[in-house]
Design a protein around this motif. Structure first.
Motif: not given
Length: 136
Positions: A42-44, A46-49, A60-61, A83-84
């Motif tokens: 999910d967004d959270d 990927l945002h952390k990465l 980001t997607d 995001r997608v």
């Protein structure tokens, strides 16, 4: 080998056909398939990465970590399903089509394609379209 991993409730319905498509793309690009892991999140997540590893405080997607050795492709491709979905809506396209674009985008990076300049982004989009047309 291509592996699909899930850090969210989302699951692909067609893992085998996607893995075959990715394999064929890699071969057509003159590369060899090593170990490629797709991680759907999910967004959270990927945002952390994005913040931790790339120092980008944005959503980001897709993020790909490339561990390739020469033409033997290895890496981890993280995809935010949220995001997608949002991007598909924003771009007026089908979710599955947008997801497939992001899936092949990560592999094309491993094959050597970039997307930072306008010219590189245009070439990347052309390659994405070419391989998307081969997906059954």
């Amino acid at each position: 080998m291509v592996y699909f991993n899930y850090e969210t409730d989302f699951e692909l319905a067609n893992e085998t056909s996607l893995a075959n498509w990715i394999h064929a793309t890699i071969l057509e690009e003159g590369c060899k398939e090593g170990e490629i892991n797709y991680i759907f999140c999910d967004d959270d997540y990927l945002h952390k990465l994005n913040v931790e590893f790339l120092d980008h405080d944005t959503l980001t997607d897709v993020i790909s970590f490339d561990y390739s050795v020469g033409k033997e492709l290895h890496g981890d491709i993280y995809i935010s399903v949220e995001r997608v979905k949002d991007n598909a809506s924003d771009f007026g396209t089908d979710f599955v089509d947008e997801l497939n674009r992001v899936i092949i985008h990560g592999v094309l990076h491993y094959c050597g394609y970039k997307d930072k300049s306008d010219e590189d982004a245009k070439q990347m989009r052309s390659k994405e379209d070419f391989y998307l047309s081969k997906l059954n």
